[in-house]
Enzyme design. Structure first.
Site, short mmCIF file in Angstrom:
data_model
loop_
_atom_site.label_atom_id
_atom_site.label_comp_id
_atom_site.label_asym_id
_atom_site.label_seq_id
_atom_site.Cartn_x
_atom_site.Cartn_y
_atom_site.Cartn_z
CB CYS A 52 0.52 1.83 4.16
SG CYS A 52 -1.23 1.45 4.01
CB CYS B 155 -0.91 -0.01 1.22
SG CYS B 155 -1.75 1.55 1.56
#
Length: 236
Positions: A160, A157
């Site tokens: 993230c 991600c």
């Protein structure tokens, strides 16, 4: 009167999800299922594509010199479902393809938004995952500490990974004041389900065992700091 009725019908259809040219993740996923004959086109670079992509997607780099020639080889009778990393390149590619006679539907927010919704992926390189939490241990740690910030993330991600150094920096600055729990989405589905988390990155904030904040999406460092201050009670 008949002309007005037809106009109203046309306008209604043109704004419905079925005929929309830009769809959110859930609608785009449904479109993939409903139109199996469609070409799912990833217009990112081959390097980006190699880091993971939507299942059964075809890759043609929008910024490559041969993009126009490559799409000219495609069957215009088949609908095209298109995406890039965040929507910029796919919007330009979609405009070009529509001008050539293609029926094109774009993924709003691109691959980034798709991954934050924990949707299926293909071709993601194998990575070593962090040790999974037990639900009991997670709940105990979240409730027994006075101030807790929980970071739900995944190693594939992009938002993230961009935030992780900021989270680590704040964790150091709040040592002894805030307990930071990092929960990798892969392998911890029970915790995500129990916490009502269906999008990453997501953060939970606990103060004295009580959940006081739940938020999702990318946050710059000042906004991340607010979560830590909420946990300590510095701000409400």
């Amino acid at each position: 009167m008949k002309k007005y009725s037809l106009l109203i019908l046309f306008l209604a259809l043109s704004v419905s999800p079925l005929f929309a040219q830009v769809l959110d993740v859930e609608s785009f996923s449904n479109k993939i299922t409903e139109t199996p004959q469609a070409l799912l086109l990833d217009v990112r670079t081959s390097g980006e594509f190699g880091g993971g992509h939507l299942p059964k997607a075809t890759n043609i780099d929008f910024r490559s010199e041969g993009f126009s020639k490559e799409i000219d080889k495609l069957d215009k009778s088949k609908p095209v479902l298109i995406y890039c990393l965040s929507g910029g390149r796919s919007a330009q590619a979609a405009e070009m393809m529509r001008a050539k006679g293609f029926q094109v539907t774009e993924l709003k927010g691109g691959y980034l938004k798709w991954t934050t919704k924990l949707m299926p992926l293909e071709g993601v390189p194998s990575v070593k995952h962090d040790a999974a939490w037990s639900l009991a241990d997670f709940e105990k740690l979240a409730k027994e500490n006075d101030a807790v910030v929980v970071d739900f993330y995944a190693k594939w991600c992009a938002p993230c990974l961009k935030m992780m150094p900021m989270v680590d920096k704040l964790a150091g600055e709040y040592t002894g004041k805030v307990t930071v729990i990092k929960v990798e989405a892969d392998g911890n589905q029970a915790i995500l389900q129990a916490s009502g988390v269906d999008e990453i990155p997501s953060f939970l904030v606990f103060r004295k065992g009580k959940l006081i904040q739940k938020t999702s999406g990318f946050r710059e460092e000042p906004k991340l700091k607010e979560l830590f201050d909420q946990a300590t009670g510095t701000i409400q």
